[in-house]
Design a protein around this motif. Structure first.
Motif, short mmCIF file in Angstrom:
data_model
loop_
_atom_site.label_atom_id
_atom_site.label_comp_id
_atom_site.label_asym_id
_atom_site.label_seq_id
_atom_site.Cartn_x
_atom_site.Cartn_y
_atom_site.Cartn_z
N GLU A 251 15.34 52.79 -102.81
CA GLU A 251 15.33 54.47 -102.24
C GLU A 251 15.47 55.32 -103.64
OE1 GLU A 251 14.91 55.18 -99.29
OE2 GLU A 251 15.26 52.78 -99.05
N ARG A 252 14.78 54.81 -104.75
CA ARG A 252 14.81 55.48 -106.09
C ARG A 252 13.25 55.47 -106.62
NH1 ARG A 252 19.85 52.97 -109.38
NH2 ARG A 252 21.64 54.30 -108.90
N LEU A 253 12.95 56.48 -107.31
CA LEU A 253 11.85 56.75 -108.06
C LEU A 253 11.90 56.46 -109.61
CD1 LEU A 253 8.87 56.71 -107.75
CD2 LEU A 253 8.86 59.16 -107.88
N PHE A 254 11.52 55.56 -110.09
CA PHE A 254 11.86 55.47 -111.82
C PHE A 254 10.44 56.07 -112.37
CE2 PHE A 254 14.53 52.63 -109.65
CZ PHE A 254 15.73 52.45 -110.35
N PHE A 255 10.63 56.89 -113.21
CA PHE A 255 9.43 57.69 -113.79
C PHE A 255 9.48 57.68 -115.22
CE2 PHE A 255 7.09 61.35 -115.33
CZ PHE A 255 5.86 61.11 -114.44
N LEU A 256 8.58 57.15 -116.01
CA LEU A 256 8.41 56.89 -117.37
C LEU A 256 7.60 58.12 -117.97
CD1 LEU A 256 10.03 55.27 -119.71
CD2 LEU A 256 7.94 53.86 -119.65
N LYS A 257 7.82 59.02 -118.64
CA LYS A 257 6.91 60.11 -119.40
C LYS A 257 6.19 59.31 -120.52
CE LYS A 257 6.42 64.65 -120.79
NZ LYS A 257 7.18 66.01 -121.13
N GLY A 258 4.89 59.09 -120.55
CA GLY A 258 4.25 58.05 -121.37
C GLY A 258 4.21 58.76 -122.66
N ASP A 259 4.21 59.95 -123.01
CA ASP A 259 3.98 60.40 -124.43
C ASP A 259 5.32 60.51 -125.18
OD1 ASP A 259 4.83 62.51 -123.04
OD2 ASP A 259 3.52 63.78 -123.91
N VAL B 56 15.22 59.11 -113.07
CA VAL B 56 15.14 58.64 -111.96
C VAL B 56 15.48 59.43 -110.84
CG1 VAL B 56 16.33 56.94 -110.52
CG2 VAL B 56 16.10 56.32 -113.19
N TRP B 57 14.75 59.57 -109.86
CA TRP B 57 15.00 60.52 -108.79
C TRP B 57 15.31 59.89 -107.52
CZ3 TRP B 57 10.26 61.74 -111.65
CH2 TRP B 57 10.38 62.84 -112.30
N ASN B 58 15.84 60.43 -106.59
CA ASN B 58 16.32 60.05 -105.12
C ASN B 58 15.06 60.31 -104.82
OD1 ASN B 58 16.87 60.45 -102.40
ND2 ASN B 58 19.07 60.05 -103.20
N ALA C 134 14.25 60.25 -101.44
CA ALA C 134 14.22 61.01 -100.21
C ALA C 134 14.39 62.53 -100.31
CB ALA C 134 15.26 60.37 -99.23
N THR C 135 15.05 62.67 -101.45
CA THR C 135 15.25 64.29 -101.85
C THR C 135 14.56 64.87 -103.06
OG1 THR C 135 17.25 63.69 -103.28
CG2 THR C 135 17.46 64.07 -100.54
N GLY C 136 14.11 64.15 -103.99
CA GLY C 136 13.62 64.58 -105.03
C GLY C 136 14.71 64.84 -105.98
N GLU C 137 15.97 64.76 -105.98
CA GLU C 137 17.03 65.16 -106.69
C GLU C 137 17.30 64.36 -107.87
OE1 GLU C 137 20.51 65.44 -104.36
OE2 GLU C 137 19.99 67.48 -103.43
N VAL C 138 17.46 64.59 -109.17
CA VAL C 138 17.74 63.74 -110.35
C VAL C 138 18.83 62.79 -110.25
CG1 VAL C 138 17.66 63.62 -112.74
CG2 VAL C 138 16.09 65.00 -111.82
N GLU C 139 18.77 61.68 -110.48
CA GLU C 139 20.02 60.83 -110.50
C GLU C 139 20.37 60.38 -111.88
OE1 GLU C 139 20.08 57.48 -107.82
OE2 GLU C 139 19.87 58.68 -105.90
N TYR C 140 19.26 60.40 -112.74
CA TYR C 140 19.54 59.95 -114.13
C TYR C 140 18.59 60.46 -114.95
CZ TYR C 140 19.35 56.61 -118.03
OH TYR C 140 19.67 55.95 -119.45
N GLY C 141 18.75 61.10 -116.25
CA GLY C 141 17.68 61.60 -117.09
C GLY C 141 17.36 62.87 -116.91
#
Length: 247
Positions: free
Chosen positions: A143-151, A157-159, A161-168
């Motif tokens: 239930e999380r989305l882990f996103f790494l900005k490449g540059d 890390v987003w929730n 279901a809601t798009g709320e930031v959980e980390y970072g």
């Protein structure tokens, strides 16, 4: 590979662009569907929606296809964005598909959460977040989305279901730049930088960095997990990381 078919996206700025399904043993073409021109390096994703399956292609125009026939089922977004390159691939949690942000020549794109519906019906957008184009693909898990900005190798890390930031967003120390996608193995998140630094993160009970390991190589390719082994393709060597053998 899906259901006995090798499905390949052939999309570029000049000439004919298309989505094609091939018979793996012979190379025989099973179907071909025209695709909007423009560089697209993302990998197709198969999503199960109820009793049917859909093939999702991310890009400036995100589309769903019937993997059996190649028929276009739905599309959202613009078919062309001035020739920029789509790099990151979509990921899914069930029928919820996350499409990495793509940026036209000016302005910023959106990281979108789409609910894929059946019967060829249009998708529904659950949420969207302003995000530039990206090289690493995101990771969807628990239930999380882990996103790494490449540059800049910043992890967010987003929730899901809601798009709320959980980390970072958190810049991982020692990982200055990352093109490889993050991978999950043994309950831990692995992020590898282009200069050879591998950050190992715990996901529970909270997200935290457990270790940073250095490999004397340069890495752009994403790690691959097979059983208890982690494979890393460097620019000079192929690496296999595993527990020491008991022999």
């Amino acid at each position: 590979m899906h259901d006995g078919k090798l499905i390949q996206l052939w999309a570029h700025r000049g000439g004919e662009s298309f989505l094609v399904a091939l018979e793996p043993a012979s190379g025989k073409e099973l179907w071909r569907t025209p695709y909007p021109s423009g560089n697209n390096c993302s990998t197709p994703l198969v999503v199960r929606v109820g009793d049917e399956e859909q093939l999702v292609i991310a890009g400036y125009q995100t589309s769903g296809f019937d993997p059996d026939t190649g028929k276009l089922l739905w599309s959202v977004g613009r078919p062309d964005a001035g020739g920029n390159t789509t790099m990151a691939s979509p990921v899914a949690l069930g029928e919820l598909v996350f499409v990495p942000g793509q940026r036209p020549r000016a302005g910023s794109g959106q990281l979108r959460a789409l609910i894929v519906t059946g019967g060829g019906e249009p998708v529904e957008e659950l949420w969207s977040i302003r995000s530039d184009d990206n090289i690493p693909s995101p990771l969807a898990y628990d239930e999380r989305l882990f996103f790494l900005k490449g540059d800049s190798a910043q992890l967010t890390v987003w929730n899901a279901a809601t798009g709320e930031v959980e980390y970072g967003p958190e810049r991982l120390a020692g990982v200055d730049e990352a093109w490889a996608s993050p991978v999950l193995a043994g309950g831990r998140l692995y992020v590898i930088g282009r200069a050879g630094t591998v950050a190992v993160l715990a996901l529970a009970p909270e997200i935290s960095v457990l270790a940073r390991n250095e490999l004397p190589d340069a890495f752009d390719a994403s790690p691959a997990v097979a059983g208890d082994e982690l494979f890393l393709r460097g620019k000079r060597q192929l690496w296999c990381v595993a527990e020491p053998s008991s022999r």
